[in-house]
Design a protein around this motif. Sequence first.
Motif, PDB file in Angstrom:
ATOM      1  N   HIS A   1      28.983  14.209 -11.256  1.00  0.00           N
ATOM      2  CA  HIS A   1      29.945  13.325 -10.592  1.00  0.00           C
ATOM      3  C   HIS A   1      29.300  12.032 -10.089  1.00  0.00           C
ATOM      4  CE1 HIS A   1      28.381  16.092  -7.452  1.00  0.00           C
ATOM      5  NE2 HIS A   1      28.454  15.044  -6.666  1.00  0.00           N
ATOM      6  N   ASN A   2      28.017  11.830 -10.446  1.00  0.00           N
ATOM      7  CA  ASN A   2      27.351  10.585 -10.070  1.00  0.00           C
ATOM      8  C   ASN A   2      26.613   9.975 -11.264  1.00  0.00           C
ATOM      9  OD1 ASN A   2      27.975  10.418  -7.230  1.00  0.00           O
ATOM     10  ND2 ASN A   2      26.575  12.132  -6.914  1.00  0.00           N
ATOM     11  N   PRO A   3      27.344   9.600 -12.326  1.00  0.00           N
ATOM     12  CA  PRO A   3      26.662   8.993 -13.474  1.00  0.00           C
ATOM     13  C   PRO A   3      25.991   7.670 -13.130  1.00  0.00           C
ATOM     14  CG  PRO A   3      29.041   8.698 -13.655  1.00  0.00           C
ATOM     15  CD  PRO A   3      28.807   9.643 -12.513  1.00  0.00           C
ATOM     16  N   ASP A   4      26.360   7.103 -12.007  1.00  0.00           N
ATOM     17  CA  ASP A   4      25.730   5.858 -11.572  1.00  0.00           C
ATOM     18  C   ASP A   4      24.301   6.079 -11.083  1.00  0.00           C
ATOM     19  OD1 ASP A   4      27.199   7.325  -9.646  1.00  0.00           O
ATOM     20  OD2 ASP A   4      27.152   5.675  -8.229  1.00  0.00           O
ATOM     21  N   THR A   5      23.857   7.345 -10.987  1.00  0.00           N
ATOM     22  CA  THR A   5      22.471   7.611 -10.581  1.00  0.00           C
ATOM     23  C   THR A   5      21.558   7.861 -11.773  1.00  0.00           C
ATOM     24  OG1 THR A   5      22.759  10.027 -10.397  1.00  0.00           O
ATOM     25  CG2 THR A   5      23.298   8.696  -8.457  1.00  0.00           C
ATOM     26  N   TRP A   6      22.083   7.840 -13.003  1.00  0.00           N
ATOM     27  CA  TRP A   6      21.282   8.199 -14.167  1.00  0.00           C
ATOM     28  C   TRP A   6      20.166   7.201 -14.460  1.00  0.00           C
ATOM     29  CZ3 TRP A   6      25.854   9.478 -17.989  1.00  0.00           C
ATOM     30  CH2 TRP A   6      26.420  10.711 -17.623  1.00  0.00           C
ATOM     31  N   LYS A   7      20.473   5.942 -14.392  1.00  0.00           N
ATOM     32  CA  LYS A   7      19.530   4.910 -14.827  1.00  0.00           C
ATOM     33  C   LYS A   7      18.310   4.847 -13.910  1.00  0.00           C
ATOM     34  CE  LYS A   7      19.469   0.134 -16.513  1.00  0.00           C
ATOM     35  NZ  LYS A   7      20.260  -1.113 -16.669  1.00  0.00           N
TER      36      LYS A   7
ATOM     37  N   VAL B   1      18.514  11.349   1.315  1.00  0.00           N
ATOM     38  CA  VAL B   1      18.164  10.203   0.488  1.00  0.00           C
ATOM     39  C   VAL B   1      18.469  10.567  -0.960  1.00  0.00           C
ATOM     40  CG1 VAL B   1      16.359   8.598  -0.222  1.00  0.00           C
ATOM     41  CG2 VAL B   1      16.315   9.589   2.085  1.00  0.00           C
ATOM     42  N   PHE B   2      19.404   9.850  -1.564  1.00  0.00           N
ATOM     43  CA  PHE B   2      19.750  10.052  -2.965  1.00  0.00           C
ATOM     44  C   PHE B   2      18.998   9.010  -3.788  1.00  0.00           C
ATOM     45  CE2 PHE B   2      23.354  11.476  -0.448  1.00  0.00           C
ATOM     46  CZ  PHE B   2      23.591  12.746  -0.970  1.00  0.00           C
ATOM     47  N   VAL B   3      18.058   9.475  -4.609  1.00  0.00           N
ATOM     48  CA  VAL B   3      17.269   8.535  -5.395  1.00  0.00           C
ATOM     49  C   VAL B   3      17.931   8.278  -6.740  1.00  0.00           C
ATOM     50  CG1 VAL B   3      15.138   9.250  -4.266  1.00  0.00           C
ATOM     51  CG2 VAL B   3      15.799  10.302  -6.451  1.00  0.00           C
ATOM     52  N   GLN B   4      17.434   7.254  -7.387  1.00  0.00           N
ATOM     53  CA  GLN B   4      17.981   6.823  -8.666  1.00  0.00           C
ATOM     54  C   GLN B   4      17.167   7.422  -9.808  1.00  0.00           C
ATOM     55  OE1 GLN B   4      20.683   4.636  -8.566  1.00  0.00           O
ATOM     56  NE2 GLN B   4      20.926   4.913 -10.768  1.00  0.00           N
TER      57      GLN B   4
ATOM     58  N   GLY C   1       0.777  -1.228   0.000  1.00  0.00           N
ATOM     59  CA  GLY C   1       0.000   0.000   0.000  1.00  0.00           C
ATOM     60  C   GLY C   1       0.809   1.279   0.000  1.00  0.00           C
ATOM     61  N   GLN C   2       2.127   1.168  -0.137  1.00  0.00           N
ATOM     62  CA  GLN C   2       2.987   2.337  -0.151  1.00  0.00           C
ATOM     63  C   GLN C   2       3.721   2.446  -1.489  1.00  0.00           C
ATOM     64  OE1 GLN C   2       5.324   3.232   3.524  1.00  0.00           O
ATOM     65  NE2 GLN C   2       4.723   1.174   4.131  1.00  0.00           N
ATOM     66  N   VAL C   3       4.026   3.689  -1.855  1.00  0.00           N
ATOM     67  CA  VAL C   3       4.827   3.915  -3.051  1.00  0.00           C
ATOM     68  C   VAL C   3       6.249   3.424  -2.800  1.00  0.00           C
ATOM     69  CG1 VAL C   3       5.758   5.648  -4.627  1.00  0.00           C
ATOM     70  CG2 VAL C   3       3.444   5.913  -3.703  1.00  0.00           C
ATOM     71  N   VAL C   4       6.806   2.752  -3.770  1.00  0.00           N
ATOM     72  CA  VAL C   4       8.186   2.275  -3.677  1.00  0.00           C
ATOM     73  C   VAL C   4       9.098   3.262  -4.401  1.00  0.00           C
ATOM     74  CG1 VAL C   4       9.803   0.469  -4.404  1.00  0.00           C
ATOM     75  CG2 VAL C   4       7.562  -0.144  -3.462  1.00  0.00           C
ATOM     76  N   GLY C   5      10.156   3.676  -3.715  1.00  0.00           N
ATOM     77  CA  GLY C   5      11.152   4.524  -4.333  1.00  0.00           C
ATOM     78  C   GLY C   5      12.392   3.728  -4.678  1.00  0.00           C
ATOM     79  N   TYR C   6      13.043   4.118  -5.765  1.00  0.00           N
ATOM     80  CA  TYR C   6      14.315   3.492  -6.140  1.00  0.00           C
ATOM     81  C   TYR C   6      15.435   4.363  -5.585  1.00  0.00           C
ATOM     82  CZ  TYR C   6      11.584   0.592  -9.309  1.00  0.00           C
ATOM     83  OH  TYR C   6      10.677  -0.300  -9.826  1.00  0.00           O
ATOM     84  N   VAL C   7      16.137   3.844  -4.601  1.00  0.00           N
ATOM     85  CA  VAL C   7      17.121   4.622  -3.851  1.00  0.00           C
ATOM     86  C   VAL C   7      18.530   4.211  -4.247  1.00  0.00           C
ATOM     87  CG1 VAL C   7      18.001   5.143  -1.532  1.00  0.00           C
ATOM     88  CG2 VAL C   7      15.525   4.937  -1.922  1.00  0.00           C
ATOM     89  N   HIS C   8      19.354   5.206  -4.508  1.00  0.00           N
ATOM     90  CA  HIS C   8      20.763   4.966  -4.818  1.00  0.00           C
ATOM     91  C   HIS C   8      21.566   4.779  -3.536  1.00  0.00           C
ATOM     92  CE1 HIS C   8      24.954   6.378  -5.491  1.00  0.00           C
ATOM     93  NE2 HIS C   8      24.853   5.692  -6.604  1.00  0.00           N
TER      94      HIS C   8
END
Length: 272
Positions: free
Chosen positions: A59-65, A46-49, A22-29
Amino acid sequence: MAGEKHVTQHALRQRPVPMRDGQVVGYVHSTESFGAVDGPGIRFVVFVQGCNMRCQFCHNPDTWKKNVGTQMTSDEILKMALPYRQFWGKKGGITLSGGEILVQIEFAIELFTKCKKLGINTCLDTCGQPFTRREPFFSKFKQLMEVTDILLVDIKHINSDEHRKLTGYRNENILDMCQYLSDIGKPVWIRHVLIPQRTDYDNYLAQLGDYIKTLKNVKKVEVLPYHTLGVPKYHEMGIKYALEGIEPPTPDRVKNAERLLHVADYRGYLED
């Protein structure tokens, strides 16, 4: 890839919102327990993806996808954050950053709504790229603003053509977001990354300084000197780094940018 057409497509695209119990799921980096540069006071960050833009200096290309990372609900975030509440003081709280948090706006709304019920200060760190006044995004953005205390807004470049070269997108909708936030009186801190051969030109800095002066809600302006700490990530990920060979700005150029952006004039953050 750039242009308002693509901004609208990203903003209006109907997509299923991931849910669990029943909760929204966030994609977290990732998360940070004691963030000292992510809004007022000490903050749980909280740094999200996920991000649409491809800033040359990111400086965080790993967060792009998108749709990758650790899946977390708002309750799970709060369970991690609340043990640190005693360190936040009167100004601290929770910051949502990225990636770009507005690509997961439903998750932000749900988490910040619960934060406000608990009396937690909320801060949104955004570049504003997904912003549009078209529906359904705009109604969601207004809902998010009702539970957001302050925003950190990155203005990558004041010139839209140069903004597109630097990030892949134009900036008209981003400046429109800044205008909307000014109109509703939502406090913001403006941030600008100073990059030799990209943003470190007096004419552009003066234009940006003049633009910021038109906004009524700016509590702080920060010049962030470009750095190369993220370059190894590009090499590891096999991504060509567009700013190869460009060094950080000199202290004199940083001071020059602070002067042209009138940094000293924005001291509202000290009074809050």
